[in-house]
Enzyme design. Sequence first.
Site, PDB file in Angstrom:
ATOM      1  N   HIS A 185      20.268  17.646 -15.519  1.00 25.47           N
ATOM      2  CA  HIS A 185      20.282  17.943 -14.084  1.00 25.47           C
ATOM      3  C   HIS A 185      21.540  17.325 -13.457  1.00 25.47           C
ATOM      4  CE1 HIS A 185      19.119  17.389  -9.834  1.00 25.47           C
ATOM      5  NE2 HIS A 185      18.356  18.445 -10.012  1.00 25.47           N
ATOM      6  N   VAL A 187      22.236  15.240 -11.126  1.00 23.25           N
ATOM      7  CA  VAL A 187      22.308  13.814 -10.827  1.00 23.25           C
ATOM      8  C   VAL A 187      22.175  12.952 -12.070  1.00 23.25           C
ATOM      9  CG1 VAL A 187      21.461  14.078  -8.475  1.00 23.25           C
ATOM     10  CG2 VAL A 187      19.832  13.601 -10.319  1.00 23.25           C
ATOM     11  N   LYS A 188      21.957  13.570 -13.230  1.00 19.54           N
ATOM     12  CA  LYS A 188      21.818  12.788 -14.458  1.00 19.54           C
ATOM     13  C   LYS A 188      23.204  12.397 -14.979  1.00 19.54           C
ATOM     14  CE  LYS A 188      17.288  12.964 -14.826  1.00 19.54           C
ATOM     15  NZ  LYS A 188      16.823  14.097 -14.017  1.00 19.54           N
ATOM     16  N   ILE A 189      23.248  11.783 -16.163  1.00 21.22           N
ATOM     17  CA  ILE A 189      24.470  11.146 -16.639  1.00 21.22           C
ATOM     18  C   ILE A 189      25.536  12.169 -16.998  1.00 21.22           C
ATOM     19  CG2 ILE A 189      25.379   9.578 -18.402  1.00 21.22           C
ATOM     20  CD1 ILE A 189      22.487   8.320 -18.336  1.00 21.22           C
TER      21      ILE A 189
END
Length: 386
Positions: A185, A187-189
């Site tokens: 997603h 906002v993930k790393i």
Amino acid sequence: MIPYGRQDITDADIDAVVAVLRSDWLTQGPMVPRFEAAVAGYTGAGHAVAVNSATSALHIACLALDLGPGDLLWTSPVTFVASANCALYCGADVDFVDIDPRSYNMSPVALEAKLQAAEQAGRLPKIVVPVHLCGQSCDMAAIRALADRYGFRIIEDASHAIGGRYRDAPVGDCRYSDITVFSFHPVKIITTAEGGMALSNDAELAARMEMLRSHGITRDAARMSRPPDGPWYYEQQALGLNYRLTDLQAALGLSQVHRLDDYVARRHALAARYDALLAGLPVTRPWQHPDSYSGLHLYVIRIEGGGDGERRRSVFEGLRTRGIGVNVHYIPVHLQPYYRALGFAPGDFPNAEAYYAEAISLPMYPTLSESEQDQVVAALREALAG
């Protein structure tokens, strides 16, 4: 507004996606297997299956492990609802294991006590889903030892944790689990816009998940029930889903994988700076287990003296008013109306509920500048004073 998370898209990422747009394949082309190979190579897992979300990865992982009606899955109450919903999609039942009050991950002590009681009651879980909250690995060696004793399977929900390590080995190598799940997603790393991946060292599990992500269909002659009619032939062997990742998304993910270590290192630098800047404030800073090198998807503080939630709410609203886009990760799943209707209630998992009453996720992403971080901490000081 400074958000709590933000993707980083470079010219190289854009060029990678444009190259796919100009190619002959937009989906089911060569980029998906290249992305899978890159993540498998990074983690050391034997097999990787890319899908359109981590939720989809959790679902096909449960299906591949034959979770179904009458079965039971346990997970953490402090997680996104998908970690529990995946069991319900399969017709199974869900229960939760309370968290450790320092790491906020599933407590192996609570898990062992619950397993002992479940064994006496004749109702052991078929699958346990430990969640690596904020990017820090659960104590997987302890959980695996319990799995060997009580006979359950393990799906690591590592949606927050790609790039992290546990006992000096990459999260996702599946040495303690049957399947590990990542999220991509925004906002993930690293990101594929939307997307996820399931990894396993079991070739048969990986083959089942690969088939389940694409309608339950196989074109592999070696896996067919009879000799094919011709080169066009395929068989539907299971009731699968359309959970495929596109080549466009895979190209973005493949480009981002090359920066994964840099992203995690930057997150650690920001976390160390937060730790120093927040010293002396009435907040509890994140604790890192010495066996874990966190992916640091989130930097969660706890507002001291916020046992009823009102103190946290005041600080949260004060931060939002000052342009800091903080968030809360997560409302315990058992407190959601859907799960209360299944029989769960406040007080069932006290450590999870105490955590929720105090938790705030501060901004944490690689492109967060030190001046923006100073702004976050200044706003927090004001909100705490107010």
